[in-house]
Design a protein around this motif. Structure first.
Motif, short mmCIF file in Angstrom:
data_model
loop_
_atom_site.label_atom_id
_atom_site.label_comp_id
_atom_site.label_asym_id
_atom_site.label_seq_id
_atom_site.Cartn_x
_atom_site.Cartn_y
_atom_site.Cartn_z
N GLU A 231 0.83 -1.20 0.00
CA GLU A 231 0.00 0.00 0.00
C GLU A 231 0.87 1.25 0.00
O GLU A 231 0.58 2.22 -0.70
CB GLU A 231 -0.92 0.03 1.22
CG GLU A 231 -2.23 -0.71 1.04
CD GLU A 231 -2.13 -2.12 1.56
OE1 GLU A 231 -0.99 -2.56 1.85
OE2 GLU A 231 -3.17 -2.79 1.68
N ASP B 202 2.20 1.75 -3.42
CA ASP B 202 1.11 2.26 -4.28
C ASP B 202 0.92 3.75 -4.07
O ASP B 202 0.85 4.53 -5.02
CB ASP B 202 -0.21 1.57 -3.92
CG ASP B 202 -0.34 0.24 -4.60
OD1 ASP B 202 0.56 -0.08 -5.40
OD2 ASP B 202 -1.31 -0.48 -4.31
N CYS C 140 -5.39 5.07 -1.34
CA CYS C 140 -4.40 4.01 -1.58
C CYS C 140 -4.01 3.31 -0.29
O CYS C 140 -3.52 2.18 -0.31
CB CYS C 140 -3.14 4.58 -2.21
SG CYS C 140 -3.41 5.39 -3.77
#
Lengths: 291, 400
Positions: free
Chosen positions: A238, A241, A267
């Protein structure tokens, strides 16, 4: 190969492992023992196996566990249709029952599922048994034989021994306590969320184009966010991302645009209650601390 | 290992293996389940690392001997305690921390629930209620053994015990009860991808297209008809004394599977299923106790049940549900509201169980307005003032 070389090799490949993890991996490789990895979701347990397969340039055989996973999906299954047809085909010939049985219960009629596949490779593969805690205890018991002796018993065929010993990695998220019997057969390592410097190293390894100052801010923010009371803590994937998203939007400094920052949090926060728990004020407080 | 740092060995002990066996005994003594297998593995492991570095030896031993996360946390401390004489070199810096975690054999006694020991001893220190003093004596190891006291504790009214053990026990009981209620397999059989039985009718029907060869085998199984459990816990002033135990009871119910739903109420209703799915029992219970205290005021059972009907019942309650209400029945609303709400809930086809801690008292009669109004709609009304009475519910709930 010492554990330090392994650690630096992994780092080269893009995986920053803690000393504990590197040592556990090194021992698992040299002693040929399975390795059980526990830790929160998103700390990179599965990634270890992928990287290891990459390092050793060997196949990764993955068995994703789920509730109700049984031997026929995980280990082997008889190819029933083929057996049936062959029985029909030999019906005209004059064969004894014993001969027919020998024929249809031979390896040619066996469908190999991941576990059997893993022990019958000539080059030792990396076998990843993912989220073993989701499978039921019955399946855990099946695994014991494979993990300790690297062999599989098939009632009609006898015992199949491993051609080569695969490097086994099991991962668990701790949704269920695993049996002691399984734990005893494995080496163990608990994977934690990385600390600030480690996570920064990961980010710089994976997304080298991100500016150093921004990278520090991003990682600092995620680290602070993990200390908040969240349902699902943001994992490393995460974080990557989100960093890619923020960098892609052309942000140079996190405190520049509060609205945009808040919008990019999708995100990191993956449940409705988590999004509600981190309103703009909290985001600003966390971002403000970094500045 | 550098010889200069090792001081505790008798002169006769020389080899690595002998020293290591002492370390294994030390680990075993502190609750790590190490056996001869681990011992020989550690020796093997030591052969493939640099044995002169204490750090490498620690890492290697850790990977082999620590088999679960709490042992993993303990390990470094135990390692240091053994090889560096109880961490003498750092004692001045971290003395308070050391005191707490120091592996005294009485704290990490094997057999008294090793898994939760570090947590519970910490939890005891945090607790501020009156029973904290008793707990700590049970934990420090000078007092009584925990295993021998649990039996007695079961009979004491839940108000008087808030020990970590009883919290755990309540959770375990809830697990059992939930399992007893939930295990409902249907007698019917239904087509399924995987199943123990052949679906002969389908196999034969489909074989027609292959000229009578049963090429594809179809299966059947007995489908599960699990019972949904919905628990509503009263955390009003009159119930606070029971709150902690009941909360952990609730947690036991909820963590058993994903379908169970739990709510707290006094003047308003909160859904807590997700908060309860926290892995750490004591943390969840403490957090929820705080949450519950935050509301304060009287109890509005009727209004809350109505709200439950409006907001949640449609999703969570159906013919296969058991609604468990944990409350003493003292309501500030007029009793009609309770009976109306229960009547409406009952129409969903669920079964309603009311567990009342007061019912265990001598000479209790359900005269409180709310309780009396609720009685006609209940499938089962029982006492819940001791862990024993909770345990005794199992056969009754099984029949529901």
């Amino acid at each position: 190969m010492s554990w330090k070389t392994l650690q630096s090799d992994l780092a080269e490949a893009g995986y920053i492992a803690s000393a504990e993890l590197a040592m556990a991996l090194h021992l698992a490789l040299t002693l040929e023992r399975p390795l059980l990895l526990e830790g929160a979701a998103g700390v990179g347990k599965t990634e270890v196996a992928k990287m290891l397969a990459l390092l050793q340039s060997t196949r990764l055989i993955r068995l994703q566990c789920y509730e109700g996973l049984d031997a026929s999906t995980a280990i082997y299954e008889w190819n029933y249709q083929r057996q049936l047809l062959s029985v029909r085909a030999v019906a005209e010939k004059d064969l004894s029952t014993q001969e027919v049985e020998d024929q249809i219960f031979s390896e040619r009629y066996l469908l190999k599922r991941p576990l059997l596949e893993a022990i019958s490779q000539s080059q030792p593969p990396v076998l990843l048994i993912d989220e073993i805690d989701r499978a039921d205890e019955e399946f855990e018991a099946y695994l014991l034989e494979i993990l300790s002796d690297f062999q599989i018993s098939i009632p009609e065929l006898g015992t199949i021994d491993a051609v080569s010993k695969p490097m086994v990695i099991l991962t668990s998220n701790g949704t269920r306590d695993l049996s002691d019997a399984l734990r005893r057969r494995c080496l163990y390592s608990f994977v934690e969320y990385p600390d600030l410097s480690t996570e920064l190293a990961i980010l710089q390894k994976r997304l080298p184009h991100i500016d150093k100052l921004l990278a520090e801010q991003l990682v600092g923010f995620v680290q602070a966010l993990r200390k908040e009371d969240l349902q699902k803590n943001p994992g490393i994937a995460e974080m990557l991302d989100w960093s890619a998203a923020v960098a892609g939007l052309g942000v140079a400094n996190l405190s520049d645009d509060p609205v945009q920052l808040q919008a990019t949090l999708v995100c990191l926060l993956k449940t409705q209650s988590d999004i509600a728990a981190i309103p703009v004020e909290v985001t600003q407080r966390l971002a403000g601390k970094l500045a | 290992m550098c010889a200069a740092q090792l001081t505790r060995f008798p002169q006769t002990v020389t080899g690595v293996s002998e020293r290591l066996s002492g370390f294994m005994a030390h680990l075993r003594h502190n609750g790590l389940p190490v056996t001869v297998t681990e011992y020989s593995q550690t020796l093997e492991a030591l052969a493939c690392i640099n044995m002169c570095s204490a750090n490498e030896v620690r890492l290697a031993c850790k990977a082999v001997c620590a088999g679960r996360s709490d042992h993993y946390d303990q390990f470094d401390e135990l390692f240091r305690a053994y090889w560096f004489n109880a961490g003498r070199e750092k004692l001045s810096v971290v003395s308070s921390d050391q005191q707490r975690k120091k592996p005294s054999p009485s704290i990490f006694q094997p057999g008294i629930d090793n898994n939760r020991q570090p947590d519970s001893s910490r939890g005891t220190a945090d607790e501020t209620d009156s029973s904290a003093a008793d707990d700590s004596s049970a934990h420090s190891g000078e007092g009584k053994l925990i295993a021998t006291t649990t039996k007695n504790l079961e009979k004491i009214d839940l108000r008087e015990l808030m020990t970590p053990e009883s919290v755990q026990r309540a959770e375990k009981l809830a697990h059992q009860l939930a399992a007893a209620m939930r295990d409902r397999r249907s007698r019917r059989r239904r087509a399924a991808n995987r199943g123990a039985m052949l679906d002969l009718r389908r196999v034969i029907r489909k074989s027609v297209s292959c000229g009578g060869e049963p090429l594809t085998l179809y299966k059947r199984h007995k489908p599960d008809r699990p019972v949904n459990i919905v628990a509503l816990l009263d955390v009003s002033g009159s119930m606070t004394v029971y709150a902690k135990i009941f909360l952990s009871f609730l947690k036991g119910l909820v963590s058993h599977d994903q379908r169970t739903d739990a709510y707290l109420f006094h003047t308003s209703l909160v859904r807590v299923s997700d908060a309860l799915r926290d892995n750490d029992t004591l943390r969840a219970v403490n957090r929820l106790s705080l949450m519950a205290q935050g509301f304060g005021g009287g109890t509005k059972i009727g209004t809350n049940l109505q709200q439950f009907n409006r907001q949640y019942a449609a999703q969570t309650v159906n013919g296969r549900s058991v609604v468990i209400i944990l409350s003493d029945g003292y309501d500030t609303d007029p009793p009609e509201i309770i009976s109306q709400a229960l009547q409406r809930l009952k129409k969903r086809g669920c079964r309603i169980v009311w567990l009342n801690p007061l019912k265990g008292w001598k000479d209790y009669a359900p005269v409180a307005g709310g309780m009396a109004a609720a009685l006609p709609y209940l499938d089962f009304f029982a006492a819940a003032n001791t862990l024993e009475s909770l345990a005794a519910l199992e056969p009754h709930l099984q029949r529901l």
